[in-house]
Write a protein that holds these residues in place. Structure first.
Motif, mmCIF file in Angstrom:
data_model
loop_
_atom_site.group_PDB
_atom_site.id
_atom_site.type_symbol
_atom_site.label_atom_id
_atom_site.label_comp_id
_atom_site.label_asym_id
_atom_site.label_seq_id
_atom_site.Cartn_x
_atom_site.Cartn_y
_atom_site.Cartn_z
ATOM 1 N N THR A 86 -5.083 -9.526 0.126
ATOM 2 C CA THR A 86 -6.414 -9.345 0.698
ATOM 3 C C THR A 86 -6.900 -7.945 0.353
ATOM 4 O OG1 THR A 86 -5.833 -10.795 2.537
ATOM 5 C CG2 THR A 86 -7.789 -9.401 2.800
ATOM 6 N N PRO A 87 -7.906 -7.825 -0.499
ATOM 7 C CA PRO A 87 -8.387 -6.483 -0.870
ATOM 8 C C PRO A 87 -9.174 -5.836 0.251
ATOM 9 C CG PRO A 87 -9.731 -8.169 -1.921
ATOM 10 C CD PRO A 87 -8.621 -8.892 -1.225
ATOM 11 N N ASN A 88 -9.275 -4.526 0.182
ATOM 12 C CA ASN A 88 -10.090 -3.756 1.126
ATOM 13 C C ASN A 88 -11.029 -2.870 0.315
ATOM 14 O OD1 ASN A 88 -11.227 -2.214 3.111
ATOM 15 N ND2 ASN A 88 -9.377 -0.974 3.488
ATOM 16 N N PHE A 89 -12.255 -3.354 0.120
ATOM 17 C CA PHE A 89 -13.236 -2.611 -0.661
ATOM 18 C C PHE A 89 -14.326 -2.030 0.227
ATOM 19 C CE2 PHE A 89 -12.120 -5.802 -4.227
ATOM 20 C CZ PHE A 89 -11.049 -5.011 -4.642
ATOM 21 N N SER A 90 -14.003 -1.824 1.493
ATOM 22 C CA SER A 90 -15.016 -1.379 2.451
ATOM 23 C C SER A 90 -15.569 0.009 2.117
ATOM 24 C CB SER A 90 -14.425 -1.374 3.864
ATOM 25 O OG SER A 90 -13.285 -0.523 3.920
ATOM 26 N N SER A 91 -14.831 0.801 1.363
ATOM 27 C CA SER A 91 -15.283 2.157 1.044
ATOM 28 C C SER A 91 -16.174 2.218 -0.198
ATOM 29 C CB SER A 91 -14.068 3.069 0.829
ATOM 30 O OG SER A 91 -13.320 2.633 -0.307
ATOM 31 N N LYS A 103 -3.003 1.675 -2.252
ATOM 32 C CA LYS A 103 -2.874 1.026 -0.941
ATOM 33 C C LYS A 103 -4.166 1.064 -0.122
ATOM 34 C CE LYS A 103 -0.853 5.093 1.360
ATOM 35 N NZ LYS A 103 0.376 5.616 2.043
ATOM 36 N N PHE A 153 -6.928 0.240 -1.076
ATOM 37 C CA PHE A 153 -7.776 -0.868 -1.508
ATOM 38 C C PHE A 153 -7.155 -2.231 -1.187
ATOM 39 C CE2 PHE A 153 -8.709 2.643 -4.500
ATOM 40 C CZ PHE A 153 -10.073 2.798 -4.250
ATOM 41 N N ILE A 154 -6.020 -2.225 -0.478
ATOM 42 C CA ILE A 154 -5.329 -3.481 -0.158
ATOM 43 C C ILE A 154 -5.023 -3.506 1.333
ATOM 44 C CG2 ILE A 154 -3.342 -4.950 -0.685
ATOM 45 C CD1 ILE A 154 -2.995 -3.374 -3.289
ATOM 46 N N GLN A 155 -5.408 -4.587 2.001
ATOM 47 C CA GLN A 155 -5.124 -4.680 3.428
ATOM 48 C C GLN A 155 -3.636 -4.937 3.696
ATOM 49 O OE1 GLN A 155 -7.736 -7.183 5.764
ATOM 50 N NE2 GLN A 155 -9.503 -6.766 4.437
ATOM 51 N N ASP A 156 -2.992 -5.653 2.814
ATOM 52 C CA ASP A 156 -1.579 -5.998 3.009
ATOM 53 C C ASP A 156 -0.687 -4.765 2.777
ATOM 54 O OD1 ASP A 156 -1.971 -9.184 2.749
ATOM 55 O OD2 ASP A 156 -3.106 -8.138 1.182
ATOM 56 N N THR A 157 0.444 -4.769 3.438
ATOM 57 C CA THR A 157 1.450 -3.731 3.206
ATOM 58 C C THR A 157 2.455 -4.246 2.187
ATOM 59 O OG1 THR A 157 1.235 -2.876 5.452
ATOM 60 C CG2 THR A 157 3.248 -2.317 4.245
#
Length: 252
Positions: free
Chosen positions: A133-138, A238, A240-244
């Motif tokens: 799950t990507p994290n592109f919120s920024s 890391k 940019f990625i929600q997963d650990t």
């Protein structure tokens, strides 16, 4: 730098690319059908069958050669998700008014999806990590500079990751197959990195600060690109990625 002239329809339905590429389209985008088959055969015969999924919900890449392949698969997932969102964004045409630039980003998206699908098909399901799950919120996808700055980071990081991981494959027939295939992918990633740098600053396709390691130019005085360990790459990615992601089982 000559611009990419690959004639991929600008408005190609995104859904068709997000769906698992069938074998014909996969080969069309990568020309790597035989290579995928070779990788599938060698991975399928690999003695390393450590599970890639951890019980605590973290994503464990596993060990040995399969772990390194999962590492590459994780990075390709991230890149494919990023460019998919870039091209699908409602402000894409506004942020990139030049059709030539939209074409380049669309081409790169297609390559990254093909890379992601390459690994998805080649790594046996029992050993393959889940969809991340990507994290592109920024990231401001409506802003050209923000998109290109992130693209530069991803491409330079991708090149450094392949350069740093090649030595970790086992020195066997299968390991050499993986190394050869990784070399074919990293050369494409380097083309992306050069094009993105050129879009940011025309003519600067292979010079300037790496941006991913302090004090290091992207190409050093020996003409060599950056190489980073999996730990270094994952620390930089890391955000940019929600997963650990757990990479402690990878070869050192």
């Amino acid at each position: 730098m000559a611009k990419n002239t690959n004639q991929i329809p600008e408005q190609e339905p995104l859904g068709a690319l997000n769906a698992a590429l069938n074998r014909r389209s996969f080969m069309r985008y990568t020309g790597a059908g035989l290579a995928a088959s070779a990788l599938l055969l060698t991975v399928g015969c690999d003695d390393d069958d450590d599970p890639a999924m951890a019980a605590d919900g973290t994503v464990n890449l596993g060990t040995g050669d399969v772990g390194i392949l999962n590492y590459a698969y994780a990075l390709e997932q991230l890149e494919a998700a990023f460019y998919t969102q870039v091209v699908a964004n409602a402000a894409f045409n506004t942020a990139f008014p030049l059709a030539s630039e939209r074409m380049v980003l669309t081409d790169i998206r297609n390559h990254e999806i093909a890379h992601r699908e390459f690994f998805r098909r080649a790594i046996p399901a029992a050993n393959r990590i889940k969809d991340l799950t990507p994290n592109f919120s920024s990231i401001n996808f409506a802003n050209r500079a923000a998109v290109l700055a992130t693209a530069k980071t991803f491409e330079d990081l991708g090149v450094a990751a392949y350069n740093g991981a090649g030595k970790l494959f086992t020195d066997t027939g299968a390991g050499l197959t993986y190394l050869t295939l990784a070399g074919k992918i990293v050369s494409v990633e380097a083309r992306h990195a050069a094009e993105i740098r050129d879009m940011i600053s025309n003519g600067d396709f292979a010079k300037g600060d790496s941006g991913i390691i302090a004090g290091r130019m992207i190409v050093d005085n020996n003409g060599l690109d950056v190489a980073l360990s999996p730990t270094e790459v994952l620390n930089l990615a890391k955000g940019f990625i929600q997963d650990t992601i757990v990479a402690t089982g990878l070869p050192q």
